[in-house]
Design a protein around this motif. Structure first.
Motif: not given
Length: 286
Positions: A128, A130, A244, A246, A252, A266, A268
């Motif tokens: 994960h 970010t 992933t 984040g 967005d 993926t 998030h």
């Protein structure tokens, strides 16, 4: 007595110094190729890079302030392997030498080497990550933001600090630029006022909170997304593909989400509250 004797054995700076010295030793051939054996000796590149690290770790505001602090700070002298009687640096020479080093992209190689050490010790996983972006304020005042190729209609009332009346004048990046820092862009973030800035993005590994990559781009409005994709591509080149990613609502954007998925990652991403951008996202999905 030497500076090393005044720094506690359990101080974290000792471990930081050991890691930095190990990577600088690996970069020694690069430094040898950069500098000539002739001419006036300059500040060693190893010292410059470690000085930049001190400036970042201790939030020193300028090269001049750093050079002043070096005169009395024993921890700084220990980190740079300087004796008590060894003279410090001239602030102007230090700034010039540092710029030359940064232009050669050695700082990035130093950073990537330290990240490589963390990977080798199992401190970074591929699970994960970010990403987040921010604005770095440029060293240029708003008064320097003038029309491209234009001249002032009236002579300044004070050449040193002229008064500028911006009321009624529309200023934008396509039509205006800073006379002191042309690469900076007028940008705003989080509802704050617009300032001449650069866009910075940071990629962090979630498990340990270590910074895996960082990039600085022109503040074009899309720099956060493009910078994030560049960092993800660099991770893949180094043999690490995050599972992933984040990100906050600033990411967005359909193009960014799609590009992340195309890389096998993926996303998030928090949903944006910007009505205009949300409507644009919906229209594109249709």
């Amino acid at each position: 007595m030497q500076p090393a004797q005044r720094v506690p054995q359990g101080h974290p700076i000792r471990r930081v110094k050991a890691l930095a010295d190990a990577q600088l030793a690996a970069l020694s051939p690069v430094f040898d190729a950069m500098y000539s054996g002739k001419g006036r000796p300059s500040i060693p590149p190893e010292v410059l890079l470690k000085a930049c690290l001190l400036i970042a770790l201790y939030s020193v505001r300028s090269e001049r302030q750093f050079c002043e602090r070096l005169e009395y700070d024993l921890l700084f002298r220990f980190f740079l392997d300087m004796g008590l009687d060894e003279p410090g640096f001239d602030a102007s020479s230090f700034a010039k030498n540092k710029q030359r080093l940064l232009k050669a992209d050695v700082a990035r190689r130093f950073f990537e080497g330290v990240v490589g050490q963390a990977k080798g010790q199992g401190l970074i996983s591929a699970e994960h990550f970010t990403v987040d972006g921010t604005l770095i304020e440029a060293w240029a005042g708003v008064k320097s933001f003038k029309k491209k190729g234009g001249q002032d209609e009236e002579p300044p009332n004070d050449k040193g600090n002229p008064t500028v009346n911006f009321h009624g004048e529309k200023r934008s990046n396509p039509t205006h630029e800073s006379t002191t820092d042309p690469e900076s862009r007028l940008a705003r973030k989080g509802g704050n006022g617009a300032k001449l800035s650069y866009s910075a993005s940071v990629l962090m590994e979630n498990r340990t909170g270590l910074v895996a990559d960082i990039t600085v781009e022109l503040a074009t409005g899309e720099a956060e997304w493009t910078g994030a994709l560049k960092m993800l591509d660099r991770q893949k080149q180094n043999g690490l593909t995050p599972t992933t990613l984040g990100a906050d609502a600033g990411y967005d954007v359909q193009r960014f989400v799609d590009a992340t998925r195309e890389r096998g990652i993926t996303p998030h991403v928090a949903q944006t509250r910007d009505v205009r951008r949300a409507l644009l996202m919906v229209s594109r999905k249709r």
